[in-house]
Design a protein around this motif. Structure first.
Motif, mmCIF file in Angstrom:
data_model
loop_
_atom_site.group_PDB
_atom_site.id
_atom_site.type_symbol
_atom_site.label_atom_id
_atom_site.label_comp_id
_atom_site.label_asym_id
_atom_site.label_seq_id
_atom_site.Cartn_x
_atom_site.Cartn_y
_atom_site.Cartn_z
ATOM 1 N N ASP A 83 6.603 -36.343 13.111
ATOM 2 C CA ASP A 83 6.161 -37.399 14.026
ATOM 3 C C ASP A 83 5.272 -38.403 13.296
ATOM 4 N N HIS A 84 4.375 -37.887 12.464
ATOM 5 C CA HIS A 84 3.456 -38.747 11.714
ATOM 6 C C HIS A 84 4.243 -39.636 10.748
ATOM 7 N N GLN A 85 5.193 -39.028 10.039
ATOM 8 C CA GLN A 85 6.008 -39.810 9.104
ATOM 9 C C GLN A 85 6.833 -40.854 9.849
ATOM 10 N N SER A 86 7.358 -40.476 10.994
ATOM 11 C CA SER A 86 8.139 -41.413 11.807
ATOM 12 C C SER A 86 7.270 -42.583 12.256
ATOM 13 N N GLU A 87 6.043 -42.274 12.694
ATOM 14 C CA GLU A 87 5.113 -43.331 13.131
ATOM 15 C C GLU A 87 4.723 -44.221 11.954
ATOM 16 N N LEU A 88 4.478 -43.611 10.791
ATOM 17 C CA LEU A 88 4.152 -44.413 9.607
ATOM 18 C C LEU A 88 5.313 -45.337 9.241
ATOM 19 N N TYR A 89 6.541 -44.828 9.311
ATOM 20 C CA TYR A 89 7.712 -45.639 9.008
ATOM 21 C C TYR A 89 7.834 -46.788 10.010
ATOM 22 N N ARG A 90 7.601 -46.460 11.308
ATOM 23 C CA ARG A 90 7.680 -47.490 12.346
ATOM 24 C C ARG A 90 6.640 -48.588 12.095
ATOM 25 N N LEU A 91 5.410 -48.155 11.795
ATOM 26 C CA LEU A 91 4.339 -49.132 11.537
ATOM 27 C C LEU A 91 4.635 -49.951 10.286
ATOM 28 N N HIS A 92 5.147 -49.286 9.246
ATOM 29 C CA HIS A 92 5.488 -49.981 7.999
ATOM 30 C C HIS A 92 6.590 -51.015 8.254
ATOM 31 N N THR A 93 7.607 -50.598 9.006
ATOM 32 C CA THR A 93 8.724 -51.508 9.328
ATOM 33 C C THR A 93 8.216 -52.687 10.156
ATOM 34 N N MET A 94 7.357 -52.369 11.137
ATOM 35 C CA MET A 94 6.787 -53.423 11.980
ATOM 36 C C MET A 94 5.951 -54.377 11.119
ATOM 37 N N HIS A 95 5.180 -53.828 10.201
ATOM 38 C CA HIS A 95 4.344 -54.637 9.318
ATOM 39 C C HIS A 95 5.217 -55.522 8.428
ATOM 40 N N GLU A 96 6.281 -54.930 7.893
ATOM 41 C CA GLU A 96 7.196 -55.728 7.064
ATOM 42 C C GLU A 96 7.820 -56.851 7.885
ATOM 43 N N ALA A 97 8.183 -56.556 9.130
ATOM 44 C CA ALA A 97 8.765 -57.576 10.008
ATOM 45 C C ALA A 97 7.736 -58.670 10.287
ATOM 46 N N ASP A 98 6.477 -58.265 10.523
ATOM 47 C CA ASP A 98 5.414 -59.256 10.751
ATOM 48 C C ASP A 98 5.200 -60.121 9.511
ATOM 49 N N ILE A 99 5.233 -59.484 8.334
ATOM 50 C CA ILE A 99 5.066 -60.251 7.079
ATOM 51 C C ILE A 99 6.225 -61.225 6.917
#
Length: 135
Positions: A83-99
């Motif tokens: 779950d933690h890895q999934s959340e980190l991936y989601r946040l990373h993907t969201m951050h990349e999309a924001d960038i």
């Protein structure tokens, strides 16, 4: 004298019979006590065996509970990690999309500024040309 001797012997014989009977009664009582003690000992041995079996069953059940708890904990940890890895991936993907969105907006703003600068330069050149023509 012989009658007296016979009477003494009979008295001694009676006395010995009484003592022998008392001794037999005592021996019988001791034999009964011994049988009771033996039965009690056997009963205690059965109780100890039963208690050992009960302790073994509790110990075995406790070991099984410990193993089950450990496996459950490991599964919870695996799930939490996933779950933690999934959340980190989601946040990373969201951050990349924001960038990427920010970079696109920044590029569009720069492009608009360039176009505005080019337009201003052209306007300035036209103004200079007109000013030259007027002279």
């Amino acid at each position: 004298a012989s009658a007296r001797l016979e009477q003494d012997l009979r008295h001694q014989l009676k006395q010995q019979n009484v003592e022998m009977e008392a001794s037999n009664n005592k021996m019988s009582s001791l034999a009964s006590d011994l049988a009771s003690a033996r039965a009690f000992g056997e009963e205690m041995a059965r109780a100890v065996d039963s208690l050992r079996a009960h302790v073994h069953a509790i110990s075995t059940a406790h070991e099984a509970d410990v193993v089950a708890a450990k496996e459950s904990h490991e599964e919870e940890m695996r799930t939490a990690t996933e779950d933690h890895q999934s959340e980190l991936y989601r946040l990373h993907t969201m951050h990349e999309a924001d960038i990427a969105k920010s970079q696109k907006e920044h590029a569009q703003a720069l492009d608009a500024l360039r176009q505005e600068a080019v337009g201003a330069a052209q306007h300035h050149q036209q103004g200079s040309c007109e000013h030259s023509l007027v002279r």
